[in-house]
Design a protein around this motif. Structure first.
Motif, PDB file in Angstrom:
ATOM      1  N   SER A  70       0.752  -1.076   0.069  1.00 15.38           N
ATOM      2  CA  SER A  70      -0.027  -0.002   0.113  1.00 15.38           C
ATOM      3  C   SER A  70       0.939   1.228   0.129  1.00 15.38           C
ATOM      4  O   SER A  70       0.493   2.408  -0.747  1.00 15.38           O
ATOM      5  CB  SER A  70      -0.827  -0.009   1.287  1.00 15.38           C
TER       6      SER A  70
ATOM      7  N   ASN B  30       2.652   1.760  -3.425  1.00 14.52           N
ATOM      8  CA  ASN B  30       1.414   2.069  -4.681  1.00 14.52           C
ATOM      9  C   ASN B  30       1.347   3.600  -4.478  1.00 14.52           C
ATOM     10  O   ASN B  30       0.898   4.338  -5.281  1.00 14.52           O
ATOM     11  CB  ASN B  30       0.110   1.389  -4.376  1.00 14.52           C
ATOM     12  N   ARG B  31       1.385   4.170  -3.265  1.00 15.38           N
ATOM     13  CA  ARG B  31       1.259   5.680  -3.078  1.00 15.38           C
ATOM     14  C   ARG B  31       2.524   6.421  -3.579  1.00 15.38           C
ATOM     15  O   ARG B  31       2.373   7.524  -4.038  1.00 15.38           O
ATOM     16  CB  ARG B  31       0.991   6.079  -1.631  1.00 15.38           C
TER      17      ARG B  31
ATOM     18  N   SER C  51       5.779  -0.401 -16.458  1.00 16.12           N
ATOM     19  CA  SER C  51       4.489  -0.904 -15.757  1.00 16.12           C
ATOM     20  C   SER C  51       3.499   0.307 -16.014  1.00 16.12           C
ATOM     21  O   SER C  51       3.493   1.309 -16.091  1.00 16.12           O
ATOM     22  CB  SER C  51       4.379  -0.769 -14.250  1.00 16.12           C
TER      23      SER C  51
ATOM     24  N   HIS D 149       0.414   1.890 -14.380  1.00 20.05           N
ATOM     25  CA  HIS D 149      -0.104   2.047 -13.159  1.00 20.05           C
ATOM     26  C   HIS D 149      -1.627   2.040 -12.988  1.00 20.05           C
ATOM     27  O   HIS D 149      -2.234   1.863 -11.830  1.00 20.05           O
ATOM     28  CB  HIS D 149       0.528   3.260 -12.587  1.00 20.05           C
ATOM     29  N   GLN D 150      -2.301   2.233 -14.202  1.00 25.16           N
ATOM     30  CA  GLN D 150      -3.817   2.076 -14.227  1.00 25.16           C
ATOM     31  C   GLN D 150      -4.042   0.578 -13.764  1.00 25.16           C
ATOM     32  O   GLN D 150      -5.122   0.339 -13.099  1.00 25.16           O
ATOM     33  CB  GLN D 150      -4.419   2.275 -15.465  1.00 25.16           C
ATOM     34  N   SER D 151      -3.432  -0.355 -13.993  1.00 25.81           N
ATOM     35  CA  SER D 151      -3.537  -1.735 -13.685  1.00 25.81           C
ATOM     36  C   SER D 151      -2.981  -2.205 -12.309  1.00 25.81           C
ATOM     37  O   SER D 151      -2.717  -3.318 -12.433  1.00 25.81           O
ATOM     38  CB  SER D 151      -3.043  -2.402 -14.838  1.00 25.81           C
ATOM     39  N   ILE D 152      -2.123  -1.135 -11.634  1.00 24.27           N
ATOM     40  CA  ILE D 152      -1.457  -1.651 -10.543  1.00 24.27           C
ATOM     41  C   ILE D 152      -2.196  -1.193  -9.179  1.00 24.27           C
ATOM     42  O   ILE D 152      -2.711  -0.301  -9.070  1.00 24.27           O
ATOM     43  CB  ILE D 152      -0.095  -0.927 -10.327  1.00 24.27           C
ATOM     44  N   SER D 153      -2.252  -2.141  -8.377  1.00 18.79           N
ATOM     45  CA  SER D 153      -3.013  -1.735  -7.091  1.00 18.79           C
ATOM     46  C   SER D 153      -2.043  -2.419  -6.101  1.00 18.79           C
ATOM     47  O   SER D 153      -1.265  -3.388  -6.387  1.00 18.79           O
ATOM     48  CB  SER D 153      -4.316  -2.251  -6.927  1.00 18.79           C
ATOM     49  N   PRO D 154      -2.375  -2.426  -4.781  1.00 17.63           N
ATOM     50  CA  PRO D 154      -1.570  -3.120  -3.686  1.00 17.63           C
ATOM     51  C   PRO D 154      -1.692  -4.504  -3.769  1.00 17.63           C
ATOM     52  O   PRO D 154      -0.758  -5.114  -3.535  1.00 17.63           O
ATOM     53  CB  PRO D 154      -2.265  -2.424  -2.376  1.00 17.63           C
ATOM     54  N   SER D 155      -2.839  -4.951  -4.351  1.00 19.90           N
ATOM     55  CA  SER D 155      -3.104  -6.573  -4.734  1.00 19.90           C
ATOM     56  C   SER D 155      -2.034  -7.025  -5.569  1.00 19.90           C
ATOM     57  O   SER D 155      -2.012  -8.264  -5.599  1.00 19.90           O
ATOM     58  CB  SER D 155      -4.432  -6.667  -4.824  1.00 19.90           C
ATOM     59  N   THR D 156      -1.788  -6.204  -6.582  1.00 22.82           N
ATOM     60  CA  THR D 156      -0.991  -6.742  -7.736  1.00 22.82           C
ATOM     61  C   THR D 156       0.662  -6.538  -7.413  1.00 22.82           C
ATOM     62  O   THR D 156       1.501  -7.111  -8.349  1.00 22.82           O
ATOM     63  CB  THR D 156      -1.365  -5.933  -8.955  1.00 22.82           C
TER      64      THR D 156
END
Length: 785
Positions: free
Chosen positions: A264, A267-268, A275, A277-284
């Motif tokens: 998390s 990601n910030r 990469s 970033h539209q497809s990146i989140s903490p879960s990825t």
């Protein structure tokens, strides 16, 4: 498969107890901690584990702990009768000596059993002797137990000379990536080691706790046991032990909290390479706690809710960390080399100076590349800047020879379609328009890029595929029973395909230079395999003939030659300076020190990075011939190669690189890869081999989802069929990538990278044969789903 997870559970606070030396009180401190834990956490389970013990069973450390801590689960995994070092005791024992992986796996299995208990608990794992005391196989304990990366309690030495041994022990653990959370030692008012060590460790945020020394041994066993029982009762209830347990509790909880929050937080604040970033989140985002050997130790998100589940997975580094890894993560020899250079030099500037690591690395590269043309080494920091240097070298050499002044701006390079030479502006201009560069405003694409035949195994046969657009000129391609036959260039040069290749190349060059009046200053290629362009194996015959024709076309490329027009020396460049980008393919990635040897060509300029330092620090070396070097030599400073960066030839990188190269050369010399070579033995051409088995490549090539596969050196590339079209923007390989990342039914998974419809894997050069075969089996099963 020898996959070892780093040992971390939410429900099990586990620590490894190391000693600065033998007889410093590890077992006494461990016993006191166990007794104190039992007192402070009466509802939790406490375990004590001694992996290796030597000497009479009645005197074993786990027996001592059981004697003074009632009800504790204390045990030993491997007991040897002789009271000597474990490596000697094991040799003298009856029975098999446990391997390193067997011993470490046994520890992990025990701890897994502890963590599976319904109530939370604590585990102490006590080592034998000092930090570097050898295990049964002879491997020093600091290296033997490193895959587990247990948080560490260091029992320091309170005796005369103990300050030195304690600090040395800490540094040995620290340089190997251990977290030392607590230092404990006996208070000794005469030597006062504890007072010095408190001050020494304070800036490192390591707690040092002096505790009362145990009583003198009593003349009779009953009195001695009672004195020790009283001592443990008193010590276990002391403020020092409370402080120790508080420190250990906090460090365990903080480590887990930080691991759980990293994705998390990243990601910030982090902008990731390559990469969207539209497809990146903490879960990825994959959180990596550490790495060792062929594995990342990655956070398992599912363990957040399941307290008995291991927090860390053993994840195979399937891309060799973007092609840099060769000798394994956490390699102690490379770590020590880096530490030595940092201590000896730090960083020293390189303009007009020399230091031993840079000089010896340059001499080693020149000697081992076995290229009679190369004579000079220029250092930079990574492959992209190394290519920038190479292009500057080549263009200047061409300009000087042809009399071009600085007003000539239209000089181009020749290369291959799909090439990738880096992300800096100059290196991007060496590649054709692609997804990597077409949206970069300054990109110009200064060159011509040949189409070419490729090689892959299709339906069990090594196939030379010619693009449809070239089949009229080059023919339909060919099939070969072995990859050795494909690389048998001495035979293939007499075939019709060679004549066609040569005529095609000559025609293109004539059109570009004579008809279109274009001006070229270099030929630049990735030899054998195009990496980021899609792991494309180019027909080596085409690459060889491309270089040959360019060098033979002196009258075309050097029509404006000024100065001496006599016969060129053997090491002089002709036609165009030839640059080989071996950043990816060199230094044993494909099984040989130099990938240029596969095509029997000596480039005028050669660029090396990636495996150069074994993945520890960035470094690049651009090597050039004397004739290239001489183009920059004049009385005018402005004629010099005015290129460099602050960390040019940094001593840490050069020292690590020397160690890395020496290790790989020794592995080749001692036959470390012979097991892999067996299945690839072939009399139809030169020795070509892979860590991936020939049978596995053949199996892949017949899969209905696979368009083709290659295995060369440590590289495996699988091209998947995609009805929507191939290329970098294809997503067809992402499903296979996701399946490889799953852990269901195994204690390991694979972190991999994809290039459009191509998924690739790379082993390290130290990977065990059985581990590669296990990966092959897993990949095959994932394809069949």
């Amino acid at each position: 498969m020898g996959a070892i997870r780093s040992a971390l559970w939410k429900s099990l606070r586990s620590y490894q107890v190391y000693g600065a030396n033998t007889n410093v009180g590890k077992t006494i401190i461990s016993t006191a901690l166990c007794k104190s834990l039992q007192r402070k956490f009466p509802d939790e389970r406490i375990w004590y584990l001694k992996p290796v013990s030597t000497g009479p069973l009645a005197e074993a450390d786990d027996c001592h702990v059981r004697t003074f801590v009632s009800g504790i689960q204390a045990g030993c995994l491997f007991q040897f009768d002789e009271p000597v070092s474990p490596h000697i005791a094991a040799r003298q024992s009856i029975g098999n000596i446990p391997s390193d992986s067997e011993l470490v796996q046994s520890i992990y299995s025990k701890m897994s059993q502890y963590a599976a208990e319904s109530t939370p608990g604590w585990a102490l794992v006590e080592t034998a002797g000092g930090v570097h005391s050898p295990g049964p196989s002879g491997t020093p304990q600091a290296d033997l137990y490193r895959p587990l990366r247990l948080s560490t309690i260091l029992v320091a030495d309170s005796n005369l000379g103990g300050i030195s041994s304690s600090i040395s022990a800490f540094e040995s653990l620290h340089v190997r990536g251990y977290d030392v959370d607590l230092v404990v030692l006996f208070a000794n008012d005469r030597y006062q080691n504890h007072e010095y060590l408190v001050q020494y460790f304070a800036p490192k945020n390591v707690t040092v706790l002096p505790v009362p020394a145990p009583p003198e041994r009593q003349p009779d066993e009953t009195s001695d046991r009672q004195c020790m029982a009283d001592y443990y009762d008193s010590l276990s209830e002391s403020a020092s032990m409370d402080q120790a347990l508080g420190c250990l509790t906090t460090s365990h909880d903080d480590r887990i909290r930080d691991l759980n929050s990293m994705a998390s937080r990243a990601n910030r604040v982090i902008w990731y390479p390559f990469s969207q970033h539209q497809s990146i989140s903490p879960s990825t985002i994959t959180t990596i706690d550490s790495a060792y050997g062929d594995y990342f130790h990655t956070l398992d998100p599912a363990a957040k809710e399941d307290t008995q589940r291991p927090l860390l997975n053993a994840t195979i580094d399937g891309s060799a960390s973007w092609w840099t890894q060769g000798l394994g993560h956490g390699n102690p020899e490379l770590s020590l080399a880096a530490s030595y250079a940092a201590g000896r030099y730090g960083h020293v500037m390189f303009a007009g100076t020399v230091h031993e690591p840079a000089l010896m690395l340059a001499e080693s590269l020149l000697a081992n590349l076995r290229n009679s043309r190369l004579a000079r080494v220029f250092y930079s920091d990574n492959g992209s800047t190394g290519i920038e240097v190479a292009v500057k070298m080549a263009l200047r050499a061409a300009a000087v020879r042809n009399g071009w002044d600085s007003s000539v701006k239209d000089v181009e390079v020749m290369g291959l379609r799909g090439s990738y030479h880096g992300d800096t502006i100059g290196s991007m201009d060496c590649s054709e328009p692609s997804v990597y560069n077409e949206k970069v405003g300054w990109y110009r694409g200064r060159g011509y890029w040949f189409e070419y035949p490729t090689v892959k195994m299709v339906n069990g046969m090594w196939t030379v595929e010619v693009p449809e657009s070239l089949q009229r000129e080059l023919g339909p391609g060919s099939q070969h029973a072995s990859i050795s036959a494909v690389f048998n260039l001495s035979r293939r040069q007499s075939e019709l395909s060679a004549q066609r290749y040569r005529a095609y190349i000559q025609k293109i060059i004539h059109k570009l230079v004579i008809d279109d009046k274009r001006r070229f200053g270099a030929l630049i290629m990735e030899p054998v395999i195009l990496g980021a362009g899609g792991m494309i194996l180019i027909d080596p015959l085409f690459q060889k003939l491309l270089v040959d024709v360019v060098r033979e076309s002196r009258d075309i490329f050097e029509a404006g030659r000024v100065g001496n027009s006599q016969q060129a020396a053997a090491s002089d460049w002709t036609g165009l300076p030839v640059i080989f980008d071996e950043v990816f393919t060199g230094l044993y990635r494909l099984g040989r020190f130099s990938s240029s040897s596969f095509i029997g060509v000596e480039p005028d300029i050669s660029v090396h990075a990636k495996l150069l330092t074994g993945g520890v620090v960035p470094l690049c070396a651009t090597l050039a011939s004397e004739s290239i070097f001489e183009a920059f030599v004049s009385p005018d400073k402005s004629d010099a190669l005015l290129h460099g960066h602050s960390y040019t030839a940094h001593a840490i990188g050069c020292t690590v690189a020397r160690t890395s190269i020496s290790s790989m050369i020794d592995m080749e010399r001692h036959g470390s890869w012979d097991n892999f070579k067996v299945s690839w033995q072939d009399s139809d051409g030169p020795e070509i081999w892979s860590t991936w088995s020939k049978e596995f490549i053949a199996q892949l090539s017949t899969d209905p989802c696979v368009a083709g596969a290659i295995g060369l050196g440590s590289v495996l590339a699988i091209t998947l069929k995609d009805s929507a079209g191939s290329g970098y923007t294809s997503t067809v390989s992402q499903d296979l990538q996701a399946r490889l990342a799953q852990t269901s039914g195994r204690d390991w998974n694979i972190h991999s990278r994809v290039l459009g419809n191509v998924i690739y894997l790379m082993t390290s050069l130290t990977c065990a044969t059985e581990d590669v075969r296990a990966v092959e089996k897993f990949v095959a099963s994932c394809l069949q789903r």
